[in-house]
Design an enzyme around this catalytic site. Structure first.
Site: not given
Length: 218
Positions: A105, A109
């Site tokens: 994640d 990002d």
């Protein structure tokens, strides 16, 4: 499924003890993500991660097209930010969080923030300013990661330049430029928005730097 308060405590644990209560925007963003996750608990977190990345990349195309297409670019940026928060909310609130997912994640990002910088550049911001915007999106999380490797257990305070602020600044800038694109003033709006984002980034990095300096000296 965790309750909202349980989710916020678990989020804090996954983010080095950071207290979401310290920033109303972050708490509101997390609460909205949690509410959406309750309705989509069946969805695999990885699906939300992949969707957020795809939507962020898609925002670059209408940003470069310019004109009224900038409105679509702004909407896509906002959607990508929401999907990005959704994957974490799904993972944590449903007990599916893992270290592998946390790292993935974080990597996604950074890629989506590069897409935001590319969108601002395509919409009319000078290349150097868009690059600075992207670098200042990356720098806080890099500092936190390096501090963690140096033994700092907490990731520092929530600054004025956290992930929700970056998404909102990019999306609002593109939307504003799209609204007035008919008057030929899109480029100045995008340049101004990117400049304000950079200013917030400098302030946020300074806030985080002072906090981490104290932690590293302790």
């Amino acid at each position: 499924m965790l309750s909202r308060e349980e989710y916020l405590r678990a989020w804090s644990s996954w983010h080095g003890g950071t207290d979401p209560e310290g920033n109303r925007l972050v708490r509101g963003w997390l609460s909205a993500s949690y509410s959406l996750a309750r309705s989509l608990a069946f969805l695999p977190p990885l699906a939300a991660t992949a969707s957020g990345l795809a939507v962020a990349a898609a925002a670059v195309v209408p940003a470069w097209a310019g004109g009224a297409w900038l409105l679509l670019a702004g909407v896509l940026v906002g959607g990508s930010g929401l999907l990005d928060s959704l994957d974490g909310a799904l993972a944590i609130a449903t007990g599916r969080a893992s270290r592998r997912g946390f790292v993935l994640d974080s990597a996604v990002d950074r890629v989506t923030e590069a897409a935001y910088a590319a969108a601002l550049w395509g919409a009319g911001a000078p290349g150097w300013l868009a690059a600075a915007f992207g670098a200042l999106c990356w720098l806080p999380d890099y500092l936190r990661a390096r501090a963690g490797q140096a033994g700092v257990g907490e990731t520092g305070i929530l600054s004025v330049w956290e992930r929700p602020t970056r998404v909102i600044m990019t999306g609002a800038t593109l939307l504003g430029a799209g609204v007035i694109s008919g008057w030929g003033a899109a480029a100045p709006v995008v340049t101004s928005g990117a400049a304000v984002g950079c200013a917030l980034g400098v302030v946020g990095v300074a806030q985080l730097g002072f906090a981490l300096r104290r932690a590293l000296a302790g």
